[in-house]
Design a protein around this motif. Structure first.
Motif, PDB file in Angstrom:
ATOM      1  N   TRP A  54       0.827  -1.205   0.000  1.00 47.91           N
ATOM      2  CA  TRP A  54       0.000   0.000   0.000  1.00 47.91           C
ATOM      3  C   TRP A  54       0.865   1.260   0.000  1.00 47.91           C
ATOM      4  O   TRP A  54       0.517   2.255  -0.642  1.00 47.91           O
ATOM      5  CB  TRP A  54      -0.991   0.001   1.167  1.00 47.91           C
ATOM      6  CG  TRP A  54      -2.160  -0.881   0.891  1.00 47.91           C
ATOM      7  CD1 TRP A  54      -2.440  -2.092   1.460  1.00 47.91           C
ATOM      8  CD2 TRP A  54      -3.216  -0.640  -0.051  1.00 47.91           C
ATOM      9  NE1 TRP A  54      -3.594  -2.612   0.924  1.00 47.91           N
ATOM     10  CE2 TRP A  54      -4.095  -1.730  -0.014  1.00 47.91           C
ATOM     11  CE3 TRP A  54      -3.495   0.399  -0.934  1.00 47.91           C
ATOM     12  CZ2 TRP A  54      -5.227  -1.828  -0.797  1.00 47.91           C
ATOM     13  CZ3 TRP A  54      -4.626   0.309  -1.731  1.00 47.91           C
ATOM     14  CH2 TRP A  54      -5.487  -0.792  -1.658  1.00 47.91           C
ATOM     15  N   ALA A  57       1.853   1.803  -3.490  1.00 47.52           N
ATOM     16  CA  ALA A  57       0.707   2.279  -4.276  1.00 47.52           C
ATOM     17  C   ALA A  57       0.448   3.758  -4.018  1.00 47.52           C
ATOM     18  O   ALA A  57       0.200   4.533  -4.949  1.00 47.52           O
ATOM     19  CB  ALA A  57      -0.537   1.454  -3.954  1.00 47.52           C
ATOM     20  N   ASN A  60       3.075   5.869  -5.774  1.00 43.59           N
ATOM     21  CA  ASN A  60       3.200   5.668  -7.217  1.00 43.59           C
ATOM     22  C   ASN A  60       2.327   6.668  -7.967  1.00 43.59           C
ATOM     23  O   ASN A  60       1.125   6.741  -7.739  1.00 43.59           O
ATOM     24  CB  ASN A  60       2.783   4.229  -7.548  1.00 43.59           C
ATOM     25  CG  ASN A  60       2.999   3.875  -8.994  1.00 43.59           C
ATOM     26  OD1 ASN A  60       2.974   4.716  -9.881  1.00 43.59           O
ATOM     27  ND2 ASN A  60       3.203   2.593  -9.232  1.00 43.59           N
ATOM     28  N   THR A  62       1.294   6.561 -10.961  1.00 47.10           N
ATOM     29  CA  THR A  62       0.354   5.980 -11.923  1.00 47.10           C
ATOM     30  C   THR A  62      -0.785   5.223 -11.245  1.00 47.10           C
ATOM     31  O   THR A  62      -1.675   4.723 -11.918  1.00 47.10           O
ATOM     32  CB  THR A  62       1.073   5.035 -12.908  1.00 47.10           C
ATOM     33  OG1 THR A  62       1.619   3.932 -12.193  1.00 47.10           O
ATOM     34  CG2 THR A  62       2.171   5.775 -13.670  1.00 47.10           C
ATOM     35  N   THR A  63      -0.749   5.138  -9.929  1.00 51.22           N
ATOM     36  CA  THR A  63      -1.794   4.439  -9.180  1.00 51.22           C
ATOM     37  C   THR A  63      -2.654   5.460  -8.437  1.00 51.22           C
ATOM     38  O   THR A  63      -2.131   6.385  -7.831  1.00 51.22           O
ATOM     39  CB  THR A  63      -1.173   3.456  -8.167  1.00 51.22           C
ATOM     40  OG1 THR A  63      -0.363   2.519  -8.870  1.00 51.22           O
ATOM     41  CG2 THR A  63      -2.232   2.715  -7.383  1.00 51.22           C
ATOM     42  N   THR A  64      -3.957   5.263  -8.510  1.00 49.82           N
ATOM     43  CA  THR A  64      -4.898   6.078  -7.749  1.00 49.82           C
ATOM     44  C   THR A  64      -5.426   5.233  -6.605  1.00 49.82           C
ATOM     45  O   THR A  64      -5.869   4.102  -6.820  1.00 49.82           O
ATOM     46  CB  THR A  64      -6.074   6.530  -8.641  1.00 49.82           C
ATOM     47  OG1 THR A  64      -5.558   7.331  -9.706  1.00 49.82           O
ATOM     48  CG2 THR A  64      -7.104   7.319  -7.852  1.00 49.82           C
ATOM     49  N   VAL A  65      -5.367   5.768  -5.400  1.00 48.96           N
ATOM     50  CA  VAL A  65      -5.913   5.090  -4.226  1.00 48.96           C
ATOM     51  C   VAL A  65      -6.944   6.030  -3.608  1.00 48.96           C
ATOM     52  O   VAL A  65      -6.643   7.184  -3.312  1.00 48.96           O
ATOM     53  CB  VAL A  65      -4.820   4.734  -3.190  1.00 48.96           C
ATOM     54  CG1 VAL A  65      -5.442   4.041  -1.977  1.00 48.96           C
ATOM     55  CG2 VAL A  65      -3.740   3.853  -3.817  1.00 48.96           C
ATOM     56  N   ALA A  79      -7.969   0.815  -5.325  1.00 51.21           N
ATOM     57  CA  ALA A  79      -6.705   1.117  -6.003  1.00 51.21           C
ATOM     58  C   ALA A  79      -6.894   0.778  -7.473  1.00 51.21           C
ATOM     59  O   ALA A  79      -7.457  -0.261  -7.826  1.00 51.21           O
ATOM     60  CB  ALA A  79      -5.557   0.309  -5.406  1.00 51.21           C
ATOM     61  N   MET A  80      -6.428   1.695  -8.342  1.00 49.29           N
ATOM     62  CA  MET A  80      -6.558   1.487  -9.776  1.00 49.29           C
ATOM     63  C   MET A  80      -5.388   2.140 -10.494  1.00 49.29           C
ATOM     64  O   MET A  80      -4.725   3.026  -9.952  1.00 49.29           O
ATOM     65  CB  MET A  80      -7.872   2.055 -10.286  1.00 49.29           C
ATOM     66  CG  MET A  80      -8.028   3.545 -10.089  1.00 49.29           C
ATOM     67  SD  MET A  80      -9.724   4.050 -10.450  1.00 49.29           S
ATOM     68  CE  MET A  80      -9.437   5.673 -11.109  1.00 49.29           C
ATOM     69  N   GLY A  81      -5.148   1.665 -11.707  1.00 52.62           N
ATOM     70  CA  GLY A  81      -4.059   2.217 -12.502  1.00 52.62           C
ATOM     71  C   GLY A  81      -3.946   1.490 -13.820  1.00 52.62           C
ATOM     72  O   GLY A  81      -4.903   0.844 -14.271  1.00 52.62           O
ATOM     73  N   GLN A  95      -6.857  -0.827 -14.973  1.00 49.98           N
ATOM     74  CA  GLN A  95      -7.069  -1.979 -14.098  1.00 49.98           C
ATOM     75  C   GLN A  95      -7.568  -1.552 -12.732  1.00 49.98           C
ATOM     76  O   GLN A  95      -7.054  -0.608 -12.124  1.00 49.98           O
ATOM     77  CB  GLN A  95      -5.774  -2.788 -13.933  1.00 49.98           C
ATOM     78  CG  GLN A  95      -6.001  -4.055 -13.107  1.00 49.98           C
ATOM     79  CD  GLN A  95      -5.047  -5.162 -13.434  1.00 49.98           C
ATOM     80  OE1 GLN A  95      -4.339  -5.131 -14.435  1.00 49.98           O
ATOM     81  NE2 GLN A  95      -5.028  -6.173 -12.593  1.00 49.98           N
ATOM     82  N   TYR A  97      -7.258  -2.614  -9.372  1.00 49.54           N
ATOM     83  CA  TYR A  97      -6.377  -3.496  -8.606  1.00 49.54           C
ATOM     84  C   TYR A  97      -7.098  -4.067  -7.393  1.00 49.54           C
ATOM     85  O   TYR A  97      -6.981  -5.249  -7.102  1.00 49.54           O
ATOM     86  CB  TYR A  97      -5.124  -2.751  -8.127  1.00 49.54           C
ATOM     87  CG  TYR A  97      -4.285  -2.136  -9.218  1.00 49.54           C
ATOM     88  CD1 TYR A  97      -3.986  -2.813 -10.398  1.00 49.54           C
ATOM     89  CD2 TYR A  97      -3.775  -0.857  -9.059  1.00 49.54           C
ATOM     90  CE1 TYR A  97      -3.211  -2.231 -11.378  1.00 49.54           C
ATOM     91  CE2 TYR A  97      -2.987  -0.264 -10.038  1.00 49.54           C
ATOM     92  CZ  TYR A  97      -2.711  -0.953 -11.197  1.00 49.54           C
ATOM     93  OH  TYR A  97      -1.938  -0.366 -12.166  1.00 49.54           O
TER      94      TYR A  97
END
Length: 176
Positions: A54, A57, A60, A62-65, A79-81, A95, A97
């Motif tokens: 986490w 994530a 990162n 490129t990842t949305t949380v 979580a998505m990216g 995706q 996640y």
């Protein structure tokens, strides 16, 4: 609790321990419901690995949380990216996640709110397809995703307890 009292917001490192605990609770519930009840689910080492995951994530770009919160308490996370599998076209797909809802809050629309945020994220990025993986024995997740239009795409990979992770796709209809 009603979903109108649920605030969706971008998660931060300040949420890290709450996210890790919520993920641990949800993960333990669905694996145990699927017949997998190894001590590994709640061991301190497993929690530490989830916390590190986490943290990566959250850091990162490129990842949305997102956190779903009610009264200051985290009741759901998303979580998505970009897609993780090389056979999925990142120019058209994003995706999902993870979506996790605190087990005591299941059935209250929180997962649907998080799912809607994922779909909006796809649309905002001009993507037409969503992909995700769900453990095949997580019947609750499969029913949830099927209700939201997801379909297995034939891809799978090994998971715990001799049960696969099944990849599913969501094809978005063009917006009006």
């Amino acid at each position: 609790m009603t979903t109108s009292r649920i605030l969706l917001r971008t998660a931060s490192l300040d949420d890290l321990d709450r996210i890790t605990d919520l993920h641990t609770q949800a993960r333990t519930a669905y694996y145990q419901a699927g017949g997998f009840s190894e001590p590994e689910l709640t061991s301190p080492e497993a929690r530490s690995r989830r916390r590190e995951m986490w943290m990566r994530a959250l850091e990162n770009d490129t990842t949305t949380v997102l956190c779903a919160a009610s009264g200051g308490e985290a009741v759901g996370i998303l979580a998505m990216g970009p897609p993780l599998d090389p056979d999925v076209d990142a120019a058209t797909a994003g995706q999902l996640y993870q979506i996790h809802v605190r087990p005591g809050s299941w059935g209250q629309g929180i997962g649907s709110r998080l799912h809607a945020a994922f779909v909006q994220g796809l649309r905002d990025a001009s993507l037409t397809t969503g992909v995700l993986e769900a453990w095949e024995r997580n019947s609750r997740a499969h029913a949830f995703y099927t209700r939201h239009g997801w379909k297995p795409d034939g891809h799978h990979r090994p998971g715990p307890a001799d049960a696969n992770y099944v990849r599913m796709r969501l094809e978005l209809s063009p917006s009006a």
